[in-house]
Design a protein around this motif. Structure first.
Motif, PDB file in Angstrom:
ATOM      1  N   ASP A 179       0.830  -1.207   0.000  1.00 34.52           N
ATOM      2  CA  ASP A 179       0.000   0.000   0.000  1.00 34.52           C
ATOM      3  C   ASP A 179       0.867   1.262   0.000  1.00 34.52           C
ATOM      4  O   ASP A 179       2.012   1.220   0.439  1.00 34.52           O
ATOM      5  CB  ASP A 179      -0.849  -0.019   1.285  1.00 34.52           C
ATOM      6  CG  ASP A 179      -2.166   0.708   1.127  1.00 34.52           C
ATOM      7  OD1 ASP A 179      -2.358   1.404   0.114  1.00 34.52           O
ATOM      8  OD2 ASP A 179      -3.007   0.577   2.029  1.00 34.52           O
ATOM      9  N   ASP A 180       0.307   2.363  -0.481  1.00 32.84           N
ATOM     10  CA  ASP A 180       0.971   3.668  -0.393  1.00 32.84           C
ATOM     11  C   ASP A 180       2.391   3.615  -0.939  1.00 32.84           C
ATOM     12  O   ASP A 180       3.294   4.261  -0.393  1.00 32.84           O
ATOM     13  CB  ASP A 180       1.018   4.160   1.065  1.00 32.84           C
ATOM     14  CG  ASP A 180      -0.354   4.241   1.686  1.00 32.84           C
ATOM     15  OD1 ASP A 180      -1.330   4.390   0.932  1.00 32.84           O
ATOM     16  OD2 ASP A 180      -0.457   4.151   2.920  1.00 32.84           O
ATOM     17  N   GLU A 236      -3.983   4.489  -6.708  1.00 32.87           N
ATOM     18  CA  GLU A 236      -5.014   4.901  -5.746  1.00 32.87           C
ATOM     19  C   GLU A 236      -5.296   6.391  -5.849  1.00 32.87           C
ATOM     20  O   GLU A 236      -4.473   7.175  -6.309  1.00 32.87           O
ATOM     21  CB  GLU A 236      -4.668   4.481  -4.318  1.00 32.87           C
ATOM     22  CG  GLU A 236      -3.345   4.931  -3.776  1.00 32.87           C
ATOM     23  CD  GLU A 236      -3.138   4.479  -2.308  1.00 32.87           C
ATOM     24  OE1 GLU A 236      -3.617   3.415  -1.911  1.00 32.87           O
ATOM     25  OE2 GLU A 236      -2.483   5.226  -1.581  1.00 32.87           O
TER      26      GLU A 236
HETATM   27 MG    MG Z   1      -3.374   3.110   0.034  1.00 31.83          MG
END
Ligand code: MG
Ligand code: C2E
Ligand code: MG
Ligand code: MG
Length: 283
Positions: A179-180, A236
């Motif tokens: 993520d990220d 995202e």
């Molecule tokens: Mg994320």
């Protein structure tokens, strides 16, 4: 005079810290209550394929329906929960609720793409694979119905232990997404050490597309690298058709963002699936 102003600065500062500590304590005790009083809910944000435009997954995102404050976002309470360790109980609740929901959807004959759950680095201990296996079994959910999103902080901790736990999860049939991506401190070399099948480009690099040269260069580099490593790539925070087109031309696999849908309650997500909502590519 100088001493006095240092002193008053100090008083001011400690007063502010005091307030912060009080606020944390309040959130912590209210959050414990929330867990017991059923004030927590999972919202679902679709992930759509940039080839077909179809929904190919969703991310479960925690929401707190506070009796007085309304919908509280995780940005407010996750950091507190991380600090106090309450994230362990929250994390268990999230896993359980996601599995319960997936089972309910299956019983309603809905064809469900994989649902991703966010994991805190604190949940990542030797007991995790077993805890997850127990919940999956309780609801009769297949491991490939649930994906796990982890963050770079876990990779930086980078012990053999972490790798072993990840390998166990993968051996169970689960897949891991980072993520990220791009916001943490992990080096590119880390990526091949870990059994990660998906990279999620952080929203901060998507915002400037396609006008900010630096963001374009970063997005291009991440997509190219992920392709070489045979990882799926999800962008995202995609909000505009221009961002989408740029990412699609780069060869990014999926997007998640307000352009298609914000995170929505379970029932709305089910409706989108049932109605076959799709991303429109023509502008
Ligand atoms: Mg994320
Ligand atoms: P994340 O995992 O990176 O989740 C994506 C966040 O971006 C979500 O915020 C989502 O609502 C938001 N977002 C999605 N599309 C857009 C967009 O187009 N524009 C903008 N401006 N924002 C978009 P949310 O739901 O507030 O969650 C924030 C963070 O809280 C998550 O970031 C995740 O790190 C954490 N979190 C949420 N639920 C859980 C959970 O169950 N467990 C753990 N450990 N952390 C969670
Ligand atoms: Mg996430
Ligand atoms: Mg994020």
């Amino acid at each position: 005079k100088a001493a006095q102003s240092i002193e008053s600065n100090f008083i001011f500062y400690s007063e502010e810290m005091n307030q912060r500590a009080k606020e944390h304590l309040r959130i912590e005790s209210e959050l414990r209550q929330a867990l017991q009083n059923n004030e927590l809910a999972l919202f679902y944000q679709p992930k759509v394929s940039l080839r077909s435009g179809r929904i190919v997954g969703a991310e479960a995102l925690l929401r707190w329906r506070h009796p007085l404050r309304g919908l509280v976002s995780p940005g407010v309470f996750i950091p507190v929960a991380e600090e106090t360790g309450l994230i362990l109980d929250l994390g268990e609740w999230v896993l359980e609720e996601a599995c319960r929901q997936v089972r309910e959807w299956r019983d309603a004959n809905l064809i469900m793409p994989p649902i991703a759950v966010n994991l805190s680095a604190r949940q990542f201990d030797a007991g995790l694979p077993h805890r997850i296996a127990v919940v999956l079994e309780r609801y009769g959910v297949q491991p490939d119905q649930i994906n796990l999103e982890i963050t770079e902080s876990l990779l930086v901790r980078g012990t053999d232990n972490v790798i072993a736990i990840m390998n166990q999860l993968v051996a169970m049939g689960m897949s891991l997404a980072l993520d990220d991506f791009g916001t943490g401190y992990s080096s590119l070399a880390y990526l091949k050490k870990f059994p990660i099948s998906t990279l999620k480009i952080d929203r901060s690099f998507v915002i400037g597309l396609p006008y900010e040269e630096n963001d374009c260069a970063i997005a291009r580099a991440i997509v190219t690298m992920a392709q070489q490593l045979r990882q799926e790539i999800v962008a995202e925070g995609v909000e505009t058709a221009e961002q989408m087109s740029f990412l699609r031309e780069l060869g990014c696999d999926q997007l998640q963002g307000y352009l298609f849908s914000p995170p929505v309650p379970a029932i709305e997500f089910a409706t989108m699936l049932r109605e076959g909502k799709r991303l429109a590519f023509s502008r």
